[in-house]
Design a protein around this motif. Structure first.
Motif, mmCIF file in Angstrom:
data_model
loop_
_atom_site.group_PDB
_atom_site.id
_atom_site.type_symbol
_atom_site.label_atom_id
_atom_site.label_comp_id
_atom_site.label_asym_id
_atom_site.label_seq_id
_atom_site.Cartn_x
_atom_site.Cartn_y
_atom_site.Cartn_z
ATOM 1 N N THR A 47 0.848 -1.191 0.000
ATOM 2 C CA THR A 47 0.000 0.000 0.000
ATOM 3 C C THR A 47 0.882 1.239 0.000
ATOM 4 O OG1 THR A 47 -0.157 -0.106 2.420
ATOM 5 C CG2 THR A 47 -1.937 -1.119 1.171
ATOM 6 N N THR A 48 0.466 2.222 -0.772
ATOM 7 C CA THR A 48 1.268 3.428 -0.900
ATOM 8 C C THR A 48 0.400 4.664 -0.712
ATOM 9 O OG1 THR A 48 2.914 4.553 -2.280
ATOM 10 C CG2 THR A 48 0.988 3.614 -3.412
ATOM 11 N N ARG A 49 1.064 5.756 -0.448
ATOM 12 C CA ARG A 49 0.391 7.036 -0.224
ATOM 13 C C ARG A 49 1.445 8.134 -0.277
ATOM 14 N NH1 ARG A 49 -1.376 6.654 6.038
ATOM 15 N NH2 ARG A 49 -2.436 8.575 5.473
ATOM 16 N N SER A 50 1.049 9.365 -0.011
ATOM 17 C CA SER A 50 2.019 10.446 0.075
ATOM 18 C C SER A 50 2.923 10.230 1.294
ATOM 19 C CB SER A 50 1.287 11.780 0.205
ATOM 20 O OG SER A 50 2.093 12.747 0.830
ATOM 21 N N ASN A 53 1.995 12.578 4.108
ATOM 22 C CA ASN A 53 0.755 12.162 4.780
ATOM 23 C C ASN A 53 1.010 10.975 5.693
ATOM 24 O OD1 ASN A 53 -0.677 14.161 3.505
ATOM 25 N ND2 ASN A 53 -1.623 12.810 1.987
ATOM 26 N N TRP A 54 1.893 10.073 5.241
ATOM 27 C CA TRP A 54 2.245 8.920 6.082
ATOM 28 C C TRP A 54 2.883 9.384 7.391
ATOM 29 C CZ3 TRP A 54 7.310 7.598 7.489
ATOM 30 C CH2 TRP A 54 7.425 6.406 8.221
ATOM 31 N N LYS A 135 -3.141 1.820 -3.871
ATOM 32 C CA LYS A 135 -3.639 2.931 -3.065
ATOM 33 C C LYS A 135 -5.044 2.588 -2.601
ATOM 34 C CE LYS A 135 -1.058 6.702 -5.239
ATOM 35 N NZ LYS A 135 -1.158 7.975 -5.976
ATOM 36 N N SER A 137 -7.427 4.405 -2.049
ATOM 37 C CA SER A 137 -8.415 5.209 -2.774
ATOM 38 C C SER A 137 -8.854 4.549 -4.074
ATOM 39 C CB SER A 137 -7.843 6.600 -3.066
ATOM 40 O OG SER A 137 -6.671 6.502 -3.867
#
Length: 198
Positions: A47-50, A53-54, A135, A137
């Protein structure tokens, strides 16, 4: 695995004897290289994100748990309430926290570097056909396609978010304060009782 004493067969037995077909989040994510060695056909979802933000999310969630586990009186309460801390969970958290803590408490550049390095290492370590970079989202579709499973007819869940984590954190601290208050009131009553009869 955290103490590097488990054999491949021990790990395989741990999962298969319990009927486990998946593992998620920490501590499993910390030992993904060992797990894909034992289960080479395993699918891995990264899983990935900014990264920024993490870092913010970690400060507002797992860092609070770290504080509860390492600072008085919250640490005492954890050991009183949860028997697993006496059986190695505390040591396991030491290992896990040692991986992310500096990056989360450091500056943004340090957090971004840690986050990106972690993702790149996963991508290098897992066979391309066994890896999905995902993601939340994006919802069910890419996840179910990757796992060859039908798409559920329910919305993609949003669980274990920062708000829920903080609510649990606040409940734990309120219960701790209440229990310590009862303890000190009981102690005071005990002392007063014996002071009155002697």
């Amino acid at each position: 695995m955290a103490q590097e004493r488990a054999s491949d067969e021990d790990i395989r037995e741990f999962f298969t004897a319990r009927g486990c077909t998946a593992a998620t989040d920490f501590p499993a994510a910390l030992f993904y290289k060992r797990l894909i060695k034992v289960f080479p056909e395993a699918k891995v979802v990264l899983t990935t994100r900014s990264p920024t933000n993490w870092q913010k999310s970690m400060k507002e969630s797992l860092y609070l748990a770290y504080c509860n586990r390492t600072k008085w009186p919250w640490r005492w309460s954890l050991f009183a309430i949860d028997w697993r801390f006496h059986r190695g969970l505390d040591e396991l958290y030491d290992v896990m926290d040692g991986v992310w803590l500096d990056a989360v408490l450091g500056d943004e550049k340090q957090a971004v570097r840690f986050f990106c390095d972690w993702e790149e290492e996963v991508k290098k370590s897992v066979l391309k056909e066994n890896l999905l970079v995902f993601k939340a989202s994006e919802g069910w579709d890419p996840l179910c396609t990757f796992l060859n499973r039908p798409v559920p007819d329910i919305p993609y869940p949003r669980l274990n978010n920062t708000q829920q984590f903080q609510e649990g954190h606040n409940r734990f601290r309120m219960v701790t304060c209440f229990l310590w208050g009862l303890f000190f009131l009981g102690l005071l009553a005990f002392v007063n009782y014996f002071a009155a009869i002697y």
